[in-house]
Design a protein around this motif. Sequence first.
Motif, PDB file in Angstrom:
ATOM      1  N   VAL A   3       0.847  -1.172   0.000  1.00 10.00           N
ATOM      2  CA  VAL A   3       0.000   0.000   0.000  1.00 10.00           C
ATOM      3  C   VAL A   3       0.891   1.232   0.000  1.00 10.00           C
ATOM      4  N   VAL A   4       0.673   2.116  -0.957  1.00  8.13           N
ATOM      5  CA  VAL A   4       1.415   3.363  -1.034  1.00  8.13           C
ATOM      6  C   VAL A   4       0.794   4.340  -0.041  1.00  8.13           C
ATOM      7  N   THR A   5       1.637   5.035   0.715  1.00  9.69           N
ATOM      8  CA  THR A   5       1.122   5.995   1.695  1.00  9.69           C
ATOM      9  C   THR A   5       2.128   7.105   1.935  1.00  9.69           C
ATOM     10  N   ASN A   6       1.649   8.188   2.504  1.00  9.76           N
ATOM     11  CA  ASN A   6       2.545   9.280   2.881  1.00  9.76           C
ATOM     12  C   ASN A   6       2.684   9.371   4.408  1.00  9.76           C
ATOM     13  N   SER A  11      -1.144   4.880   8.356  1.00 12.33           N
ATOM     14  CA  SER A  11      -1.540   3.852   7.401  1.00 12.33           C
ATOM     15  C   SER A  11      -1.663   2.493   8.098  1.00 12.33           C
ATOM     16  N   TYR A  37      -4.944   0.078  -2.579  1.00 12.88           N
ATOM     17  CA  TYR A  37      -3.726   0.461  -3.298  1.00 12.88           C
ATOM     18  C   TYR A  37      -2.975   1.605  -2.620  1.00 12.88           C
ATOM     19  N   GLN A  38      -3.719   2.597  -2.109  1.00 10.70           N
ATOM     20  CA  GLN A  38      -3.052   3.792  -1.609  1.00 10.70           C
ATOM     21  C   GLN A  38      -3.906   4.450  -0.527  1.00 10.70           C
ATOM     22  N   ASP A  40      -3.622   8.192   1.500  1.00 10.54           N
ATOM     23  CA  ASP A  40      -2.909   9.457   1.678  1.00 10.54           C
ATOM     24  C   ASP A  40      -3.594  10.295   2.743  1.00 10.54           C
ATOM     25  N   THR A  50      -8.350   7.341   0.053  1.00  8.32           N
ATOM     26  CA  THR A  50      -8.021   5.932  -0.119  1.00  8.32           C
ATOM     27  C   THR A  50      -8.327   5.533  -1.550  1.00  8.32           C
ATOM     28  N   THR A  51      -7.360   4.936  -2.212  1.00 14.45           N
ATOM     29  CA  THR A  51      -7.562   4.421  -3.559  1.00 14.45           C
ATOM     30  C   THR A  51      -7.592   2.906  -3.464  1.00 14.45           C
TER      31      THR A  51
END
Length: 107
Positions: A3-6, A11, A37-38, A40, A50-51
């Motif tokens: 999972v992509v996160t900042n 997260s 998937y993501q 942020d 959230t994606t």
Amino acid sequence: MNVVTNNNIKSTIALAALHNVIDPEIGLNVVDLGLIYQIDFDEPDRKISTTMTLTTQFCPMGESIVDGVTHAMQQTFPDDTIQVDLTFDPPWSYDLISEDGRKFLNR
């Protein structure tokens, strides 16, 4: 499951909550299915995006799953605005299922 996160800490909290959102047709949670998937976190605006995807574009339970993700995120972060975006790029595949998910599904 990547999972992509900042924000790795938030997260981790979000993903723990999302483990409770189950795809009713498969019986596995959305995290282990690889549907997220993501995530942020926009700290100044208190917004979380959230994606995610579904196993198929024509998933009959898609709306219910997206609602479950939104609800779980809102309960976990009650002071934030939650936005859930659905994407099918890249399309979901069995390769996205976590090791725990594969064990659950006997794969």
